[in-house]
Design a protein around this motif. Sequence first.
Motif, PDB file in Angstrom:
ATOM      1  N   ALA A 112      -2.664  53.737 -29.550  1.00 21.42           N
ATOM      2  CA  ALA A 112      -2.683  54.537 -28.573  1.00 21.42           C
ATOM      3  C   ALA A 112      -3.870  54.897 -28.088  1.00 21.42           C
ATOM      4  O   ALA A 112      -4.069  54.964 -26.734  1.00 21.42           O
ATOM      5  N   ASP A 113      -4.993  54.613 -28.721  1.00 20.85           N
ATOM      6  CA  ASP A 113      -6.346  54.574 -28.274  1.00 20.85           C
ATOM      7  C   ASP A 113      -6.406  53.722 -27.242  1.00 20.85           C
ATOM      8  O   ASP A 113      -7.601  53.782 -26.405  1.00 20.85           O
ATOM      9  N   LYS A 114      -5.922  52.493 -27.480  1.00 21.19           N
ATOM     10  CA  LYS A 114      -6.038  51.422 -26.521  1.00 21.19           C
ATOM     11  C   LYS A 114      -5.350  51.365 -25.273  1.00 21.19           C
ATOM     12  O   LYS A 114      -5.574  50.629 -24.566  1.00 21.19           O
ATOM     13  N   GLY A 115      -4.689  52.741 -25.271  1.00 17.25           N
ATOM     14  CA  GLY A 115      -3.910  52.906 -23.966  1.00 17.25           C
ATOM     15  C   GLY A 115      -2.453  52.428 -23.973  1.00 17.25           C
ATOM     16  O   GLY A 115      -1.589  52.533 -23.061  1.00 17.25           O
ATOM     17  N   HIS A 116      -2.112  51.830 -25.174  1.00 21.05           N
ATOM     18  CA  HIS A 116      -0.722  51.449 -25.228  1.00 21.05           C
ATOM     19  C   HIS A 116       0.462  52.546 -25.087  1.00 21.05           C
ATOM     20  O   HIS A 116       0.058  53.568 -26.011  1.00 21.05           O
ATOM     21  N   ILE A 117       1.481  52.165 -24.957  1.00 21.52           N
ATOM     22  CA  ILE A 117       2.373  53.553 -25.100  1.00 21.52           C
ATOM     23  C   ILE A 117       3.286  53.200 -26.214  1.00 21.52           C
ATOM     24  O   ILE A 117       4.117  52.277 -26.463  1.00 21.52           O
ATOM     25  N   ILE A 118       2.889  54.030 -27.044  1.00 19.77           N
ATOM     26  CA  ILE A 118       3.416  53.678 -28.530  1.00 19.77           C
ATOM     27  C   ILE A 118       3.769  54.877 -29.339  1.00 19.77           C
ATOM     28  O   ILE A 118       2.982  55.956 -29.193  1.00 19.77           O
ATOM     29  N   THR A 119       4.575  55.099 -30.297  1.00 18.00           N
ATOM     30  CA  THR A 119       4.649  56.219 -31.265  1.00 18.00           C
ATOM     31  C   THR A 119       5.696  55.581 -32.381  1.00 18.00           C
ATOM     32  O   THR A 119       5.778  54.587 -32.586  1.00 18.00           O
ATOM     33  N   THR A 120       5.804  56.696 -33.233  1.00 15.67           N
ATOM     34  CA  THR A 120       6.566  56.206 -34.555  1.00 15.67           C
ATOM     35  C   THR A 120       7.643  57.103 -34.887  1.00 15.67           C
ATOM     36  O   THR A 120       7.352  58.570 -34.376  1.00 15.67           O
ATOM     37  N   VAL A 121       8.580  56.896 -35.731  1.00 12.07           N
ATOM     38  CA  VAL A 121       9.493  57.873 -35.908  1.00 12.07           C
ATOM     39  C   VAL A 121       9.743  57.370 -37.511  1.00 12.07           C
ATOM     40  O   VAL A 121       9.618  56.322 -38.173  1.00 12.07           O
ATOM     41  N   ASP A 122      10.105  58.570 -38.111  1.00 10.66           N
ATOM     42  CA  ASP A 122      10.105  58.496 -39.660  1.00 10.66           C
ATOM     43  C   ASP A 122      11.575  58.388 -40.284  1.00 10.66           C
ATOM     44  O   ASP A 122      12.370  59.227 -40.200  1.00 10.66           O
ATOM     45  N   LEU A 123      12.174  57.025 -40.624  1.00 11.85           N
ATOM     46  CA  LEU A 123      13.404  57.044 -40.954  1.00 11.85           C
ATOM     47  C   LEU A 123      13.669  56.854 -42.520  1.00 11.85           C
ATOM     48  O   LEU A 123      14.512  57.115 -43.088  1.00 11.85           O
ATOM     49  N   TYR A 124      12.490  56.986 -43.090  1.00 13.43           N
ATOM     50  CA  TYR A 124      12.286  57.051 -44.732  1.00 13.43           C
ATOM     51  C   TYR A 124      12.862  58.483 -45.144  1.00 13.43           C
ATOM     52  O   TYR A 124      13.454  58.615 -46.212  1.00 13.43           O
ATOM     53  N   ARG A 125      12.315  59.605 -44.605  1.00  8.45           N
ATOM     54  CA  ARG A 125      12.470  60.823 -45.046  1.00  8.45           C
ATOM     55  C   ARG A 125      14.059  61.077 -45.204  1.00  8.45           C
ATOM     56  O   ARG A 125      14.611  61.930 -46.074  1.00  8.45           O
ATOM     57  N   HIS A 126      15.112  60.448 -44.496  1.00  3.82           N
ATOM     58  CA  HIS A 126      16.259  60.540 -44.516  1.00  3.82           C
ATOM     59  C   HIS A 126      17.080  60.322 -45.864  1.00  3.82           C
ATOM     60  O   HIS A 126      18.225  60.749 -45.941  1.00  3.82           O
ATOM     61  N   PHE A 127      16.362  59.443 -46.675  1.00  2.00           N
ATOM     62  CA  PHE A 127      16.967  59.084 -47.972  1.00  2.00           C
ATOM     63  C   PHE A 127      16.398  59.620 -48.985  1.00  2.00           C
ATOM     64  O   PHE A 127      16.511  59.237 -50.327  1.00  2.00           O
TER      65      PHE A 127
ATOM     66  N   THR B 206      15.791  63.081 -51.680  1.00  2.00           N
ATOM     67  CA  THR B 206      16.724  64.459 -52.091  1.00  2.00           C
ATOM     68  C   THR B 206      15.749  65.702 -51.715  1.00  2.00           C
ATOM     69  O   THR B 206      15.945  66.744 -51.499  1.00  2.00           O
ATOM     70  N   ASP B 207      14.217  65.403 -51.923  1.00  2.00           N
ATOM     71  CA  ASP B 207      13.282  66.027 -51.759  1.00  2.00           C
ATOM     72  C   ASP B 207      12.395  65.664 -50.721  1.00  2.00           C
ATOM     73  O   ASP B 207      11.573  64.528 -51.126  1.00  2.00           O
ATOM     74  N   PRO B 208      12.015  66.155 -49.552  1.00  2.85           N
ATOM     75  CA  PRO B 208      11.255  65.784 -48.553  1.00  2.85           C
ATOM     76  C   PRO B 208      10.023  65.734 -48.882  1.00  2.85           C
ATOM     77  O   PRO B 208       9.053  65.042 -48.143  1.00  2.85           O
ATOM     78  N   ASP B 209       9.287  66.318 -50.059  1.00  2.00           N
ATOM     79  CA  ASP B 209       7.940  66.314 -50.565  1.00  2.00           C
ATOM     80  C   ASP B 209       7.934  65.462 -51.486  1.00  2.00           C
ATOM     81  O   ASP B 209       6.746  65.092 -52.064  1.00  2.00           O
ATOM     82  N   ASP B 210       8.928  64.730 -51.918  1.00  2.00           N
ATOM     83  CA  ASP B 210       8.729  63.681 -52.970  1.00  2.00           C
ATOM     84  C   ASP B 210       9.189  62.091 -52.601  1.00  2.00           C
ATOM     85  O   ASP B 210      10.449  62.024 -52.670  1.00  2.00           O
TER      86      ASP B 210
ATOM     87  N   LYS C 282       9.379  59.818 -54.051  1.00  2.00           N
ATOM     88  CA  LYS C 282      10.096  59.033 -54.983  1.00  2.00           C
ATOM     89  C   LYS C 282      11.606  59.373 -55.149  1.00  2.00           C
ATOM     90  O   LYS C 282      12.147  58.873 -56.004  1.00  2.00           O
ATOM     91  N   SER C 283      12.147  60.633 -54.762  1.00  4.48           N
ATOM     92  CA  SER C 283      13.375  61.022 -54.596  1.00  4.48           C
ATOM     93  C   SER C 283      14.452  60.405 -53.867  1.00  4.48           C
ATOM     94  O   SER C 283      15.167  61.110 -53.106  1.00  4.48           O
ATOM     95  N   ILE C 284      14.469  59.015 -54.229  1.00  5.96           N
ATOM     96  CA  ILE C 284      15.392  58.263 -52.997  1.00  5.96           C
ATOM     97  C   ILE C 284      16.755  58.381 -53.542  1.00  5.96           C
ATOM     98  O   ILE C 284      16.949  58.197 -54.917  1.00  5.96           O
ATOM     99  N   ASP C 285      17.604  58.752 -52.786  1.00  3.31           N
ATOM    100  CA  ASP C 285      19.272  58.840 -53.273  1.00  3.31           C
ATOM    101  C   ASP C 285      19.779  57.429 -52.872  1.00  3.31           C
ATOM    102  O   ASP C 285      20.129  57.310 -51.718  1.00  3.31           O
ATOM    103  N   ALA C 286      19.880  56.570 -54.015  1.00  2.06           N
ATOM    104  CA  ALA C 286      20.548  55.330 -53.678  1.00  2.06           C
ATOM    105  C   ALA C 286      22.043  55.418 -53.199  1.00  2.06           C
ATOM    106  O   ALA C 286      22.261  54.609 -52.705  1.00  2.06           O
ATOM    107  N   SER C 287      22.794  56.533 -53.290  1.00  2.00           N
ATOM    108  CA  SER C 287      23.938  56.501 -52.917  1.00  2.00           C
ATOM    109  C   SER C 287      24.076  56.519 -51.121  1.00  2.00           C
ATOM    110  O   SER C 287      25.104  56.723 -50.754  1.00  2.00           O
ATOM    111  N   ARG C 288      22.734  56.904 -50.688  1.00  2.00           N
ATOM    112  CA  ARG C 288      22.842  56.711 -49.110  1.00  2.00           C
ATOM    113  C   ARG C 288      22.591  55.298 -48.817  1.00  2.00           C
ATOM    114  O   ARG C 288      22.473  55.267 -47.332  1.00  2.00           O
TER     115      ARG C 288
END
Length: 255
Positions: free
Chosen positions: A195-210, A212-216, A218-224
């Motif tokens: 972004a600092d170089k002027g490129h049009i770029i962003t990110t999305v967080d797909l990890y969090r959807h999996f 059970t506790d958004p603050d942990d 390691k709390s990955i729900d394998a059933s997902r």
Amino acid sequence: MKRATLILSFAFALCTCFALAKDPVRIMPLGDSITAGYTDNSKWAHPFEFGYRSHLYRLLKQAGHDFVFVGKSPEPWNNKSGDPTHGGTVSPTLDLRKLGQDGHRGYGGWSIGAIHKEVPGWITTDRPDIILLLIGINGINPKSPLQLEALVKTIFDTDKKVKLIVAQITPLSRFNPDLYDYNAYIRQTLVPKHADKGHIITTVDLYRHFLTDPDDPKSIDASRLSNKINHPTNAMHGKMAQSWLEGIEDLLSRR
């Protein structure tokens, strides 16, 4: 005079309409089997529904966007990992093929390096306006961040005007510190650097959807995960699509 004025007014309005008309936004879903939409192949007990792409199609249409998915991957229809139609007896609820919207560059089992080798040619052929990059889970290791940096550099070297969304990738069924660090690198280093170089770029967080506790992390729900290893269920693809939509609308607002 009045007739001439009317003709000129009509001609001006017609030219204005043509000037305002825009081609559909060309969106390239780019990555591995998760982009292609694999579930629990090769059994396919979880029906193939195009992964996040069918959900994203609906969301983009509902939001009024004019777009087309681009890319020429044949997967999973080449039966590389079993037949998702079970001999033609099972069809996706929303068949993107019938809508001319099955374009993507998702390849089962591919690593960052494999995508890197091919991406300049794909960009030249597919001419994307926006790239949805979801890659890294295959062969994740401590060197993956540098491999991703090289890939992203090549993407912008090939087309400096392309808009890029780099996903913080979905987890494996068990916590993997290399994967967690990889996502942190995307969020904290890769995207701000470009972004600092002027490129049009962003990110999305797909990890969090999996989690059970958004603050942990390691709390990955394998059933997902439909295969209990790495492929999201169809329901989770819906949540991922919502994140992609937010990223796309963010980039489109920067026009």
